[in-house]
Design a protein around this motif. Structure first.
Motif, PDB file in Angstrom:
ATOM      1  N   UNK A  13       0.816  -1.209   0.000  1.00  0.00           N
ATOM      2  CA  UNK A  13       0.000   0.000   0.000  1.00  0.00           C
ATOM      3  C   UNK A  13       0.852   1.263   0.000  1.00  0.00           C
ATOM      4  N   UNK A  14       0.314   2.304  -0.562  1.00  0.00           N
ATOM      5  CA  UNK A  14       0.949   3.618  -0.550  1.00  0.00           C
ATOM      6  C   UNK A  14       0.582   4.323   0.754  1.00  0.00           C
ATOM      7  N   UNK A  15       1.547   5.013   1.335  1.00  0.00           N
ATOM      8  CA  UNK A  15       1.316   5.815   2.533  1.00  0.00           C
ATOM      9  C   UNK A  15       1.402   7.277   2.133  1.00  0.00           C
ATOM     10  N   UNK A  16       0.408   8.034   2.459  1.00  0.00           N
ATOM     11  CA  UNK A  16       0.377   9.441   2.081  1.00  0.00           C
ATOM     12  C   UNK A  16       0.736  10.322   3.282  1.00  0.00           C
ATOM     13  N   UNK A  17       2.021  10.691   3.333  1.00  0.00           N
ATOM     14  CA  UNK A  17       2.536  11.614   4.342  1.00  0.00           C
ATOM     15  C   UNK A  17       3.513  12.562   3.655  1.00  0.00           C
ATOM     16  N   UNK A  18       3.623  13.768   4.152  1.00  0.00           N
ATOM     17  CA  UNK A  18       4.537  14.744   3.560  1.00  0.00           C
ATOM     18  C   UNK A  18       5.990  14.289   3.599  1.00  0.00           C
ATOM     19  N   UNK A  21       8.012   9.214   0.626  1.00  0.00           N
ATOM     20  CA  UNK A  21       7.843   9.039  -0.814  1.00  0.00           C
ATOM     21  C   UNK A  21       7.443   7.599  -1.069  1.00  0.00           C
ATOM     22  N   UNK A  22       6.747   7.384  -2.180  1.00  0.00           N
ATOM     23  CA  UNK A  22       6.290   6.061  -2.576  1.00  0.00           C
ATOM     24  C   UNK A  22       6.683   5.817  -4.021  1.00  0.00           C
ATOM     25  N   UNK A  23       7.009   4.564  -4.339  1.00  0.00           N
ATOM     26  CA  UNK A  23       7.265   4.188  -5.729  1.00  0.00           C
ATOM     27  C   UNK A  23       6.646   2.817  -5.965  1.00  0.00           C
ATOM     28  N   UNK A  24       5.804   2.721  -6.982  1.00  0.00           N
ATOM     29  CA  UNK A  24       5.250   1.437  -7.385  1.00  0.00           C
ATOM     30  C   UNK A  24       6.356   0.658  -8.086  1.00  0.00           C
ATOM     31  N   UNK A  25       6.759  -0.483  -7.511  1.00  0.00           N
ATOM     32  CA  UNK A  25       7.836  -1.278  -8.077  1.00  0.00           C
ATOM     33  C   UNK A  25       7.316  -2.261  -9.115  1.00  0.00           C
ATOM     34  N   UNK A  26       6.193  -2.890  -8.823  1.00  0.00           N
ATOM     35  CA  UNK A  26       5.593  -3.835  -9.762  1.00  0.00           C
ATOM     36  C   UNK A  26       4.172  -4.140  -9.323  1.00  0.00           C
ATOM     37  N   UNK A  27       3.458  -4.814 -10.201  1.00  0.00           N
ATOM     38  CA  UNK A  27       2.113  -5.315  -9.901  1.00  0.00           C
ATOM     39  C   UNK A  27       2.091  -6.777 -10.299  1.00  0.00           C
ATOM     40  N   UNK A  28       1.569  -7.597  -9.404  1.00  0.00           N
ATOM     41  CA  UNK A  28       1.481  -9.025  -9.679  1.00  0.00           C
ATOM     42  C   UNK A  28       0.021  -9.452  -9.733  1.00  0.00           C
ATOM     43  N   UNK A  29      -0.326 -10.364 -10.653  1.00  0.00           N
ATOM     44  CA  UNK A  29      -1.670 -10.945 -10.598  1.00  0.00           C
ATOM     45  C   UNK A  29      -1.779 -11.845  -9.364  1.00  0.00           C
ATOM     46  N   UNK A 132       3.341  -3.887  -5.362  1.00  0.00           N
ATOM     47  CA  UNK A 132       4.501  -3.890  -4.471  1.00  0.00           C
ATOM     48  C   UNK A 132       5.053  -2.465  -4.515  1.00  0.00           C
ATOM     49  N   UNK A 133       5.066  -1.830  -3.356  1.00  0.00           N
ATOM     50  CA  UNK A 133       5.409  -0.415  -3.245  1.00  0.00           C
ATOM     51  C   UNK A 133       6.608  -0.249  -2.322  1.00  0.00           C
ATOM     52  N   UNK A 134       7.543   0.587  -2.728  1.00  0.00           N
ATOM     53  CA  UNK A 134       8.619   1.016  -1.840  1.00  0.00           C
ATOM     54  C   UNK A 134       8.169   2.322  -1.194  1.00  0.00           C
ATOM     55  N   UNK A 135       8.325   2.405   0.121  1.00  0.00           N
ATOM     56  CA  UNK A 135       8.027   3.644   0.863  1.00  0.00           C
ATOM     57  C   UNK A 135       9.270   4.015   1.635  1.00  0.00           C
ATOM     58  N   UNK A 136       9.638   5.287   1.553  1.00  0.00           N
ATOM     59  CA  UNK A 136      10.835   5.706   2.281  1.00  0.00           C
ATOM     60  C   UNK A 136      10.692   7.130   2.764  1.00  0.00           C
ATOM     61  N   UNK A 137      11.418   7.386   3.863  1.00  0.00           N
ATOM     62  CA  UNK A 137      11.431   8.727   4.441  1.00  0.00           C
ATOM     63  C   UNK A 137      12.339   9.621   3.615  1.00  0.00           C
ATOM     64  N   UNK A 138      11.999  10.869   3.549  1.00  0.00           N
ATOM     65  CA  UNK A 138      12.807  11.848   2.827  1.00  0.00           C
ATOM     66  C   UNK A 138      13.473  12.781   3.827  1.00  0.00           C
ATOM     67  N   UNK A 139      14.378  13.564   3.310  1.00  0.00           N
ATOM     68  CA  UNK A 139      15.009  14.560   4.161  1.00  0.00           C
ATOM     69  C   UNK A 139      16.515  14.399   4.195  1.00  0.00           C
ATOM     70  N   UNK A 140      17.142  15.230   4.995  1.00  0.00           N
ATOM     71  CA  UNK A 140      18.603  15.222   5.120  1.00  0.00           C
ATOM     72  C   UNK A 140      19.088  13.872   5.620  1.00  0.00           C
TER      73      UNK A 140
END
Length: 172
Positions: A13-18, A21-29, A132-140
């Protein structure tokens, strides 16, 4: 991740926070998966027939879980036996041990399917895809995480390219 304990997560799942960041890596049936030779390894005449068995899938309230509930509820199946697990490897282990029917992408058990220890159940509808989603924190200080996400995209792309056609979706 929201509390700052994790820098990167791979999930459905995608997480929506300021600050994320999210990136869709792939979709599987999605597929129904069972242990070969188990009591679950049989033909099912309908979704209602299959839903009488124990179903093992992803975390409660995740998109795959919600998609399965919606599918079952739209077929007027109101009390399915769904077991929610937060790890694809645990789902694989439970299904491999004959605990129930897995609702998961065949791509995640391609080795077990090739070895014949797991089998796909055909002829019963299932929600179409799992992201399949990668979620990661942004910033310094998070520059290395961007490098990890880039490398992950390459690795996932190579893995998906080697999958049998029915186990992958075209992302283009």
């Amino acid at each position: 991740m929201e509390k700052g304990y994790q820098d990167i997560i791979f999930q459905t799942d995608i997480l929506r926070l300021d600050s994320v960041r999210n990136a869709l890596l792939t979709r599987y049936p999605m597929h129904w998966v069972v242990r070969t030779g188990s009591a679950y390894d049989r033909a099912y005449g309908s979704l209602e027939d299959l839903s009488q068995e124990r179903i093992v899938t992803f975390s409660r309230n995740s998109r795959p879980h919600q998609d399965i509930l919606n599918l079952l509820h739209s077929a007027n199946i109101v009390s399915p036996r769904i077991n929610c697990v937060n790890s694809a490897s645990v789902i694989t282990r439970l299904v491999s041990d004959g605990f129930g029917i897995g609702a998961m992408p065949a791509a995640l058990v391609v080795g077990e399917l090739a070895q014949g220890t797991l089998t796909l159940v055909d002829g019963v509808p299932l929600p179409s895809v799992m992201d399949i989603v990668a979620r990661w924190r942004t910033g310094a200080g998070m520059e290395r995480v961007e490098d990890i996400v880039s490398l992950t995209r390459e690795v996932v792309g190579e893995f998906v390219a080697q999958l049998p056609a029915g186990y992958r979706l075209d992302m283009n």
